[in-house]
Design a protein around this motif. Structure first.
Motif, PDB file in Angstrom:
ATOM      1  N   HIS A 119      18.555  20.284 -17.397  1.00 61.50           N
ATOM      2  CA  HIS A 119      19.783  20.988 -17.007  1.00 61.50           C
ATOM      3  C   HIS A 119      20.939  19.982 -17.005  1.00 61.50           C
ATOM      4  CE1 HIS A 119      17.575  24.643 -16.070  1.00 61.50           C
ATOM      5  NE2 HIS A 119      16.646  23.847 -15.578  1.00 61.50           N
ATOM      6  N   LEU A 120      21.602  19.893 -18.133  1.00 56.96           N
ATOM      7  CA  LEU A 120      22.586  18.850 -18.382  1.00 56.96           C
ATOM      8  C   LEU A 120      23.880  19.107 -17.618  1.00 56.96           C
ATOM      9  CD1 LEU A 120      22.129  18.595 -22.267  1.00 56.96           C
ATOM     10  CD2 LEU A 120      20.757  17.532 -20.457  1.00 56.96           C
ATOM     11  N   SER A 121      24.583  18.010 -17.316  1.00 56.23           N
ATOM     12  CA  SER A 121      25.891  18.079 -16.659  1.00 56.23           C
ATOM     13  C   SER A 121      26.828  17.081 -17.326  1.00 56.23           C
ATOM     14  CB  SER A 121      25.785  17.743 -15.171  1.00 56.23           C
ATOM     15  OG  SER A 121      24.974  18.677 -14.475  1.00 56.23           O
ATOM     16  N   PHE A 122      28.039  17.532 -17.636  1.00 59.13           N
ATOM     17  CA  PHE A 122      29.090  16.656 -18.160  1.00 59.13           C
ATOM     18  C   PHE A 122      30.206  16.630 -17.125  1.00 59.13           C
ATOM     19  CE2 PHE A 122      26.614  17.791 -21.795  1.00 59.13           C
ATOM     20  CZ  PHE A 122      26.666  16.686 -22.637  1.00 59.13           C
ATOM     21  N   VAL A 123      30.387  15.460 -16.513  1.00 56.53           N
ATOM     22  CA  VAL A 123      31.272  15.340 -15.355  1.00 56.53           C
ATOM     23  C   VAL A 123      32.654  14.879 -15.777  1.00 56.53           C
ATOM     24  CG1 VAL A 123      31.576  14.274 -13.090  1.00 56.53           C
ATOM     25  CG2 VAL A 123      29.274  14.784 -13.925  1.00 56.53           C
ATOM     26  N   GLY A 124      33.671  15.636 -15.367  1.00 53.32           N
ATOM     27  CA  GLY A 124      35.061  15.261 -15.567  1.00 53.32           C
ATOM     28  C   GLY A 124      35.730  15.004 -14.231  1.00 53.32           C
ATOM     29  N   LYS A 125      37.031  14.736 -14.280  1.00 48.15           N
ATOM     30  CA  LYS A 125      37.749  14.447 -13.046  1.00 48.15           C
ATOM     31  C   LYS A 125      37.882  15.685 -12.177  1.00 48.15           C
ATOM     32  CE  LYS A 125      42.252  14.064 -12.968  1.00 48.15           C
ATOM     33  NZ  LYS A 125      43.643  13.626 -13.146  1.00 48.15           N
ATOM     34  N   ASN A 126      38.092  16.849 -12.794  1.00 48.83           N
ATOM     35  CA  ASN A 126      38.342  18.079 -12.054  1.00 48.83           C
ATOM     36  C   ASN A 126      37.232  19.113 -12.190  1.00 48.83           C
ATOM     37  OD1 ASN A 126      41.193  17.276 -11.416  1.00 48.83           O
ATOM     38  ND2 ASN A 126      41.377  17.411 -13.637  1.00 48.83           N
ATOM     39  N   ALA A 184      38.193  21.334 -19.715  1.00 51.78           N
ATOM     40  CA  ALA A 184      36.993  22.123 -20.013  1.00 51.78           C
ATOM     41  C   ALA A 184      36.645  22.039 -21.495  1.00 51.78           C
ATOM     42  CB  ALA A 184      37.202  23.578 -19.598  1.00 51.78           C
ATOM     43  N   GLU A 185      37.641  22.121 -22.348  1.00 52.92           N
ATOM     44  CA  GLU A 185      37.405  22.051 -23.787  1.00 52.92           C
ATOM     45  C   GLU A 185      36.912  20.658 -24.191  1.00 52.92           C
ATOM     46  OE1 GLU A 185      36.748  23.667 -27.325  1.00 52.92           O
ATOM     47  OE2 GLU A 185      37.453  24.748 -25.534  1.00 52.92           O
ATOM     48  N   TYR A 186      37.457  19.640 -23.534  1.00 47.35           N
ATOM     49  CA  TYR A 186      37.014  18.262 -23.807  1.00 47.35           C
ATOM     50  C   TYR A 186      35.539  18.099 -23.438  1.00 47.35           C
ATOM     51  CZ  TYR A 186      36.260  13.313 -22.778  1.00 47.35           C
ATOM     52  OH  TYR A 186      35.745  12.058 -22.705  1.00 47.35           O
ATOM     53  N   LEU A 187      35.127  18.620 -22.278  1.00 48.58           N
ATOM     54  CA  LEU A 187      33.731  18.509 -21.853  1.00 48.58           C
ATOM     55  C   LEU A 187      32.814  19.306 -22.776  1.00 48.58           C
ATOM     56  CD1 LEU A 187      34.221  18.832 -17.978  1.00 48.58           C
ATOM     57  CD2 LEU A 187      33.811  16.740 -19.287  1.00 48.58           C
ATOM     58  N   LYS A 188      33.277  20.472 -23.224  1.00 46.89           N
ATOM     59  CA  LYS A 188      32.476  21.259 -24.175  1.00 46.89           C
ATOM     60  C   LYS A 188      32.302  20.511 -25.494  1.00 46.89           C
ATOM     61  CE  LYS A 188      33.932  25.770 -22.365  1.00 46.89           C
ATOM     62  NZ  LYS A 188      34.721  26.988 -22.646  1.00 46.89           N
ATOM     63  N   ASN A 189      33.353  19.820 -25.923  1.00 52.26           N
ATOM     64  CA  ASN A 189      33.260  19.063 -27.172  1.00 52.26           C
ATOM     65  C   ASN A 189      32.284  17.891 -27.042  1.00 52.26           C
ATOM     66  OD1 ASN A 189      35.025  20.655 -28.658  1.00 52.26           O
ATOM     67  ND2 ASN A 189      36.831  19.493 -28.039  1.00 52.26           N
ATOM     68  N   LEU A 190      32.261  17.266 -25.852  1.00 50.01           N
ATOM     69  CA  LEU A 190      31.275  16.218 -25.631  1.00 50.01           C
ATOM     70  C   LEU A 190      29.861  16.764 -25.814  1.00 50.01           C
ATOM     71  CD1 LEU A 190      32.574  14.283 -22.460  1.00 50.01           C
ATOM     72  CD2 LEU A 190      32.618  13.512 -24.836  1.00 50.01           C
ATOM     73  N   ARG A 219      36.611   8.107 -10.716  1.00 49.55           N
ATOM     74  CA  ARG A 219      36.435   9.536 -11.004  1.00 49.55           C
ATOM     75  C   ARG A 219      35.796  10.291  -9.837  1.00 49.55           C
ATOM     76  NH1 ARG A 219      31.922  10.739 -15.276  1.00 49.55           N
ATOM     77  NH2 ARG A 219      30.673  10.352 -13.400  1.00 49.55           N
ATOM     78  N   ASP A 220      34.770   9.687  -9.205  1.00 50.31           N
ATOM     79  CA  ASP A 220      33.928  10.431  -8.273  1.00 50.31           C
ATOM     80  C   ASP A 220      34.162  10.117  -6.802  1.00 50.31           C
ATOM     81  OD1 ASP A 220      32.727  11.504 -10.517  1.00 50.31           O
ATOM     82  OD2 ASP A 220      31.099  10.045 -10.529  1.00 50.31           O
ATOM     83  N   SER A 221      34.612   8.907  -6.482  1.00 51.00           N
ATOM     84  CA  SER A 221      34.603   8.470  -5.085  1.00 51.00           C
ATOM     85  C   SER A 221      35.969   8.248  -4.479  1.00 51.00           C
ATOM     86  CB  SER A 221      33.790   7.156  -4.959  1.00 51.00           C
ATOM     87  OG  SER A 221      32.474   7.350  -5.413  1.00 51.00           O
ATOM     88  N   MET A 222      36.990   8.146  -5.302  1.00 49.66           N
ATOM     89  CA  MET A 222      38.287   7.737  -4.782  1.00 49.66           C
ATOM     90  C   MET A 222      39.233   8.921  -4.648  1.00 49.66           C
ATOM     91  SD  MET A 222      40.605   4.588  -6.164  1.00 49.66           S
ATOM     92  CE  MET A 222      39.126   3.586  -6.208  1.00 49.66           C
ATOM     93  N   GLY A 223      39.796   9.080  -3.446  1.00 48.95           N
ATOM     94  CA  GLY A 223      40.763  10.145  -3.202  1.00 48.95           C
ATOM     95  C   GLY A 223      42.155   9.584  -3.022  1.00 48.95           C
ATOM     96  N   ASP A 224      43.088  10.463  -2.736  1.00 54.03           N
ATOM     97  CA  ASP A 224      44.473  10.023  -2.564  1.00 54.03           C
ATOM     98  C   ASP A 224      44.692   9.323  -1.224  1.00 54.03           C
ATOM     99  OD1 ASP A 224      44.182  12.193  -0.951  1.00 54.03           O
ATOM    100  OD2 ASP A 224      45.837  13.353  -1.792  1.00 54.03           O
TER     101      ASP A 224
END
Length: 501
Positions: A119-126, A184-190, A219-224
């Motif tokens: 069950h693959l996952s492609f992680v982006g910023k949002n 979303a389109e970028y992750l789909k292209n990956l 990407r995953d751990s840092m907030g504002d």
């Protein structure tokens, strides 16, 4: 809370540390080449099917076969609010010899291979794109009902076919709908590129590789809410500056390029804190202490009163120590990245209210951990069990290795940890005004420094007008070394001494 991040790279490694109000909260290290494999996608071959366990062993070109289980997923869906379509994740029908695409969810540990999932996952910023999981979810940190509804609607509309899904991450409210669709389109292209590459790839090929450590942290751990980010390497600073500009929610002024003469981690007092994270004994502020022991099956924590004697009755003294221990245990499992089962032997308390209060404090402190934790009620023996989801490698795997002299019953410092300490001491020498440094060290450590060129970057840049002499010793333990500065101009060194590069 004051949150300060520190990034650096040297000796073929990348380092990240987080200080929260001056205390070390997180530390991670990773090789620049062939580093973390969690998140990587491989083309594998089924070697053995365990029908009774709904699992299989998969050859992915790694040192050991990987373990594929129906329960294993890269993304923890329980952390998000959403709806799982169908009957949830299922293991495909497999037979020996089948070729299969899998994603690593947990690294190898001990004599066990990595764990993988289909069950693959492609992680982006949002967003997180789930190409073969029917799930639409949203971060629980997004609390506005109307905003949640709009974002879930947008995520659902971005699905092109049945069986795929999206998860809306915490940063999504800070971007436009158009930006979400672009991501979303970028992750789909990956995913499409990976799938096309897999058709002609050999078994064991890496079909997709996740970002390296600094980028994953951004990407995953840092907030504002970050106070400052200190970067000790020129190239890494430029990379992170571009990422900060792309994110938009972190001010560039918070990114600080450290150009001091000493090692970044030592200058800000992080190095001794990292060293302390490798020790089994952890002192508490009130005089008590913890002893943390790793075993094959679990991690055991023993709580002790130490020098703390209290001011009133014994029950109150014990309760005070246990409360402080609960807070420190939550910090230590996060810092050391301890996963699996943890058993805590709190000091005996007779009052039920005190037991419940300590359990509540531990649960509250663990709830701030990004890794999922589950705490069970304290037993009559004042034993508390909890679990923490394994995420990547634990810190001790970087800092120590099994002792070769006692067949693994004890630990000794890892070679790379010793080499980074030598580097820091050499930098201190030059910062103190010396033009030459003489290092006496273990023969094997020197072979690794020279063979892998681990200090070549410094020799060719900041040490261009300096001299570093290495004197190897067969009788030195691996962690044994000394560094001294010299400005005499005439050095009397043994024949076996070598000038660095």
């Amino acid at each position: 809370m004051k949150k300060e991040w520190f990034f650096d790279r040297y000796c073929g490694q990348q380092f990240v540390a987080l200080l929260e109000d001056g205390k070390l909260a997180e530390f991670a290290a990773e090789k620049e080449k062939n580093g973390e494999i969690v998140g990587n996608i491989y083309k594998g071959r089924v070697m053995n099917v365990l029908a009774g366990m709904q699992a299989a062993f998969i050859s992915c070109g790694l040192e050991r076969n990987c373990y594929l289980s129906i329960e294993e997923t890269y993304t923890d869906y329980s952390k998000y609010d959403g709806t799982m379509g169908g009957s949830g994740p299922q293991l495909p029908e497999l037979k020996e010899g089948d070729e299969i695409i899998v994603q690593v969810t947990k690294p190898p540990r001990g004599n066990k291979g990595a764990k993988v999932t289909t069950h693959l996952s492609f992680v982006g910023k949002n967003l997180i794109f789930l190409p073969n999981t029917d799930f639409v979810g949203i971060s629980r940190k997004i609390t506005d009902p109307e905003l949640r509804e709009n974002l879930l609607f947008t995520a659902d509309r971005m699905r092109e076919r049945e069986g795929e899904g999206f998860i809306v991450r915490t940063q999504a409210p800070f971007v436009t709908r158009k930006q979400l669709k672009t991501e979303a389109e970028y992750l789909k292209n990956l995913y499409r590129d990976m799938r096309d590459f897999a058709k002609g790839a050999a078994v064991g090929a890496v079909l997709y590789k996740d970002f390296d450590l600094p980028v994953r942290v951004m990407r995953d751990s840092m907030g504002d809410d970050v106070t400052a980010m200190y970067v000790g390497d020129d190239d890494l600073y430029e990379r992170l500056l571009k990422l900060a500009r792309l994110r938009g929610d972190i001010s560039e002024r918070k990114l600080i390029h450290y150009t001091g003469k000493r090692a970044l981690m030592r200058e800000y007092g992080i190095s001794p804190l990292v060293f302390a994270a490798a020790q089994p004994t952890v002192p508490l502020d009130n005089g008590g202490y913890l002893v943390i022991d790793r075993t094959e099956a679990m991690t055991v924590v023993d709580v002790n009163t130490g020098s703390f004697v209290g001011d009133t009755r014994l029950e109150d003294t014990v309760f005070s120590v246990n409360l402080a221990a609960a807070r420190e245990i939550a910090r230590q499992v996060r810092l050391r990245n301890i996963g699996g089962i943890v058993v805590v032997d709190f000091i005996d308390m007779t009052e039920e209210a005190h037991r419940e209060a300590v359990t509540a404090e531990l649960t509250e402190c663990l709830s701030k951990d990004k890794a999922k934790c589950h705490v069970l009620p304290m037993s009559e023996l004042c034993l508390t069990q909890f679990t923490r989801k394994r995420v990547g490698c634990d810190v001790l795997s970087y800092l120590v290795k099994p002792c070769p002299h006692c067949r693994g019953n004890g630990d000794v410092p890892e070679d790379i940890f010793v080499i980074t300490r030598i580097r820091s001491d050499i930098l201190d020498c030059f910062a103190n005004g010396y033009h030459a440094a003489v290092v006496e060290l273990n023969e094997g450590i020197l072979r690794r420094i020279l063979g892998e060129g681990l200090l070549s970057g410094e020799v060719n840049t900041i040490w261009r007008d300096k001299r570093v002499y290495m004197i190897p010793h067969k009788t030195f333990q691996e962690a044994q070394y000394s560094v001294r500065g010299d400005n005499s101009g005439v050095l009397h060194l043994p024949d076996k001494a070598q000038i660095l590069y």
